[in-house]
Design a protein around this motif. Structure first.
Motif, PDB file in Angstrom:
ATOM      1  N   ALA A   1       3.759   3.730  -0.075  1.00 33.06           N
ATOM      2  CA  ALA A   1       2.888   3.824  -1.253  1.00 33.06           C
ATOM      3  C   ALA A   1       3.719   3.971  -2.524  1.00 33.06           C
ATOM      4  O   ALA A   1       4.715   4.700  -2.545  1.00 33.06           O
ATOM      5  N   GLY A   2       3.310   3.271  -3.575  1.00 30.45           N
ATOM      6  CA  GLY A   2       4.033   3.350  -4.839  1.00 30.45           C
ATOM      7  C   GLY A   2       4.026   4.748  -5.419  1.00 30.45           C
ATOM      8  O   GLY A   2       5.057   5.265  -5.874  1.00 30.45           O
ATOM      9  N   ASP A   3       2.850   5.405  -5.404  1.00 32.53           N
ATOM     10  CA  ASP A   3       2.767   6.756  -5.935  1.00 32.53           C
ATOM     11  C   ASP A   3       3.514   7.752  -5.059  1.00 32.53           C
ATOM     12  O   ASP A   3       4.027   8.760  -5.551  1.00 32.53           O
ATOM     13  N   GLY A   4       3.576   7.471  -3.755  1.00 32.61           N
ATOM     14  CA  GLY A   4       4.345   8.335  -2.869  1.00 32.61           C
ATOM     15  C   GLY A   4       5.832   8.234  -3.150  1.00 32.61           C
ATOM     16  O   GLY A   4       6.550   9.244  -3.166  1.00 32.61           O
TER      17      GLY A   4
ATOM     18  N   GLU B   1      -6.071  -5.412  -0.544  1.00 33.18           N
ATOM     19  CA  GLU B   1      -5.561  -4.176  -1.120  1.00 33.18           C
ATOM     20  C   GLU B   1      -4.803  -3.333  -0.110  1.00 33.18           C
ATOM     21  O   GLU B   1      -5.145  -3.286   1.069  1.00 33.18           O
ATOM     22  N   GLY B   2      -3.778  -2.642  -0.585  1.00 32.62           N
ATOM     23  CA  GLY B   2      -3.015  -1.726   0.268  1.00 32.62           C
ATOM     24  C   GLY B   2      -2.013  -0.965  -0.571  1.00 32.62           C
ATOM     25  O   GLY B   2      -2.026  -1.028  -1.803  1.00 32.62           O
ATOM     26  N   GLY B   3      -1.111  -0.251   0.080  1.00 29.41           N
ATOM     27  CA  GLY B   3      -0.058   0.459  -0.633  1.00 29.41           C
ATOM     28  C   GLY B   3       0.919  -0.517  -1.271  1.00 29.41           C
ATOM     29  O   GLY B   3       1.038  -1.668  -0.847  1.00 29.41           O
ATOM     30  N   SER B   4       1.626  -0.069  -2.273  1.00 31.50           N
ATOM     31  CA  SER B   4       2.548  -0.943  -3.013  1.00 31.50           C
ATOM     32  C   SER B   4       3.590  -1.585  -2.117  1.00 31.50           C
ATOM     33  O   SER B   4       3.812  -2.792  -2.147  1.00 31.50           O
ATOM     34  N   GLY B   5       4.275  -0.764  -1.307  1.00 29.60           N
ATOM     35  CA  GLY B   5       5.278  -1.292  -0.401  1.00 29.60           C
ATOM     36  C   GLY B   5       4.661  -2.142   0.690  1.00 29.60           C
ATOM     37  O   GLY B   5       5.238  -3.146   1.128  1.00 29.60           O
TER      38      GLY B   5
ATOM     39  N   ALA C   1      -1.735  -3.439  -5.060  1.00 27.70           N
ATOM     40  CA  ALA C   1      -1.742  -2.001  -4.812  1.00 27.70           C
ATOM     41  C   ALA C   1      -3.116  -1.470  -5.188  1.00 27.70           C
ATOM     42  O   ALA C   1      -3.782  -1.998  -6.080  1.00 27.70           O
ATOM     43  N   ASP C   2      -3.559  -0.409  -4.502  1.00 32.91           N
ATOM     44  CA  ASP C   2      -4.871   0.151  -4.789  1.00 32.91           C
ATOM     45  C   ASP C   2      -4.880   0.920  -6.110  1.00 32.91           C
ATOM     46  O   ASP C   2      -3.845   1.315  -6.629  1.00 32.91           O
ATOM     47  N   GLY C   3      -6.100   1.105  -6.661  1.00 33.15           N
ATOM     48  CA  GLY C   3      -6.259   1.896  -7.876  1.00 33.15           C
ATOM     49  C   GLY C   3      -7.055   1.217  -8.964  1.00 33.15           C
ATOM     50  O   GLY C   3      -7.686   1.885  -9.783  1.00 33.15           O
ATOM     51  N   LEU C   4      -7.039  -0.111  -9.017  1.00 32.51           N
ATOM     52  CA  LEU C   4      -7.709  -0.828 -10.101  1.00 32.51           C
ATOM     53  C   LEU C   4      -9.097  -1.331  -9.729  1.00 32.51           C
ATOM     54  O   LEU C   4      -9.840  -1.788 -10.602  1.00 32.51           O
ATOM     55  N   LYS C   5      -9.455  -1.245  -8.441  1.00 31.26           N
ATOM     56  CA  LYS C   5     -10.795  -1.635  -8.009  1.00 31.26           C
ATOM     57  C   LYS C   5     -11.626  -0.374  -7.832  1.00 31.26           C
ATOM     58  O   LYS C   5     -11.176   0.577  -7.206  1.00 31.26           O
TER      59      LYS C   5
ATOM     60  N   VAL D   1      -1.144 -14.286  -6.246  1.00 30.44           N
ATOM     61  CA  VAL D   1      -0.721 -13.282  -7.218  1.00 30.44           C
ATOM     62  C   VAL D   1      -0.439 -11.969  -6.492  1.00 30.44           C
ATOM     63  O   VAL D   1      -1.215 -11.543  -5.631  1.00 30.44           O
ATOM     64  N   LEU D   2       0.681 -11.353  -6.825  1.00 38.74           N
ATOM     65  CA  LEU D   2       1.046 -10.057  -6.262  1.00 38.74           C
ATOM     66  C   LEU D   2       1.051  -9.024  -7.381  1.00 38.74           C
ATOM     67  O   LEU D   2       1.687  -9.231  -8.420  1.00 38.74           O
ATOM     68  N   VAL D   3       0.349  -7.918  -7.179  1.00 29.21           N
ATOM     69  CA  VAL D   3       0.326  -6.822  -8.151  1.00 29.21           C
ATOM     70  C   VAL D   3       0.778  -5.554  -7.438  1.00 29.21           C
ATOM     71  O   VAL D   3       0.172  -5.131  -6.450  1.00 29.21           O
ATOM     72  N   THR D   4       1.841  -4.959  -7.924  1.00 27.71           N
ATOM     73  CA  THR D   4       2.349  -3.754  -7.285  1.00 27.71           C
ATOM     74  C   THR D   4       3.063  -2.886  -8.315  1.00 27.71           C
ATOM     75  O   THR D   4       3.229  -3.279  -9.467  1.00 27.71           O
ATOM     76  N   LEU D   5       3.473  -1.702  -7.910  1.00 28.58           N
ATOM     77  CA  LEU D   5       4.119  -0.760  -8.816  1.00 28.58           C
ATOM     78  C   LEU D   5       5.633  -0.819  -8.663  1.00 28.58           C
ATOM     79  O   LEU D   5       6.144  -1.240  -7.619  1.00 28.58           O
TER      80      LEU D   5
END
Length: 353
Positions: free
Chosen positions: A177-180, A73-77, A42-46, A94-98
């Motif tokens: 999107a996770g935040d959405g 990188e992309g949206g969480s979903g 998910a985006d946000g850490l780069k 490795v998968l990183v998501t919210l």
């Protein structure tokens, strides 16, 4: 919505992370090179300018191990959906998501059990009981507003219904999107259930610009004044505010109530049948190392996942002040993961999306 669903309470290939567009497939090069690890995140850490937490920790990891990081990188979903499509021929390690998408990935069998070194220092609420994922950066849901254009900053959900926000407000797409998705979950908490939340979001749609698959693209629009308000999260928006002077972080309250938020950690897991499982394990170990965790606030503007890392840098102090007076509630992520599709469908019907 069940009454217990929300409970109160990344020319130097050897040293630079490679950002791979979503339209590209990093698996071909990864499969042919044993010194590669592919991360779907998910985006946000780069960082926007190569100055984010991922940029530093990937650089350190490559220097220490000689393993090159390929980054998608992309949206969480969106990241989970891509991993699902590749399930028979996994491309990511490795998968990183919210949340709730990390739980969704686990339910779909996308993650294999692995407890990174340092996972024992992570709170039980921030890791899977079955050992398939662990938070690597703690974070909280929030909103941003333009501090230059708005004489008076919004404080409540009701404020956002004001006609002055028409076509000046946008939130990222729930389910993509996770935040959405977090906008939907927070509204359900603050308004006391699914029905009143949908009734509010139906009204809010009159001011909403429209869908956005990426939350990270909204803050620059707010900073420039193209938008006055957008959703986000504390870590990403705090990091962005370093180069976006007109960005202010806030937490919506109900009219007459207290501002609320909930933890929205970046959670990482090892992909099932990953092409480079051992490299994936090494990267997960590195992300939870004390050095990398100390850099979470200092460089990334977030909160360390390890409880034994007590950050005292200027960012950590500012973040603590930002959260002062904000009520943190704990969602029932298992219930949300189970009923997410129905919640998203209700949102689509209410908003005509």
């Amino acid at each position: 919505m069940p009454s217990n669903a929300l409970k109160p309470l990344t020319a130097l290939t050897a040293v630079a992370a490679l950002a791979v567009p979503l339209t590209a497939c990093s698996g071909t090069s990864a499969a042919s090179d044993e010194n590669v690890v592919t991360v779907y995140s998910a985006d946000g850490l780069k960082g926007e300018n190569g100055d984010g937490w991922y940029d530093q920790v990937f650089k350190d990891f490559e220097k220490e191990t000689g393993i090159e990081v390929e980054y998608v990188e992309g949206g969480s979903g969106e990241m989970v959906q891509r991993t699902v499509r590749e399930k028979r021929n996994p491309q990511a390690d490795v998968l990183v998501t919210l949340p709730p998408f990390i739980q969704q990935a686990d339910t779909k069998g996308l993650l294999q059990k692995y407890a990174p070194k340092g996972a024992d220092r992570v709170s039980g609420a921030d890791k899977a009981a079955n050992g398939t994922w662990t938070a690597v950066v703690n974070n909280y849901f929030g909103f941003v507003h333009n501090t230059k254009e708005l004489e008076h900053a919004p404080t409540t959900w009701e404020d956002l219904l004001d006609p002055k926000y028409r076509n000046k407000l946008q939130y990222s797409t729930p389910g993509i999107a996770g935040d959405g998705t977090a906008v939907l979950l927070k509204a359900m908490h603050d308004f006391g259930g699914e029905k009143p939340a949908m009734e509010y979001l139906e009204k809010l749609q009159a001011n909403n610009v429209g869908p956005s698959a990426s939350t990270g693209k909204l803050a620059p629009k707010v900073d420039k004044g193209e938008l006055l308000v957008a959703n986000g999260d504390v870590q990403m928006n705090y990091a962005q505010s370093k180069s976006m002077p007109n960005l202010g972080i806030w937490f919506p309250a109900r009219d007459g109530g207290k501002p609320t938020t909930f933890a929205l950690p970046y959670a990482a897991g090892l992909v099932t049948d990953a092409p480079h499982t051992e490299n994936g394990k090494k990267l997960l170990d590195h992300l939870l190392s004390q050095e990398a965790q100390r850099q979470v606030s200092e460089i990334g503007g977030g909160f360390a996942a390890r409880q034994d890392v007590k950050a005292t840098d200027a960012n950590a102090i500012a973040l603590t002040r930002l959260m002062d007076g904000v009520e943190v509630f704990e969602p029932d992520w298992n219930d949300i993961e189970e009923n997410l599709t129905s919640y998203i469908d209700a949102w689509k019907e209410a908003t005509g999306s």
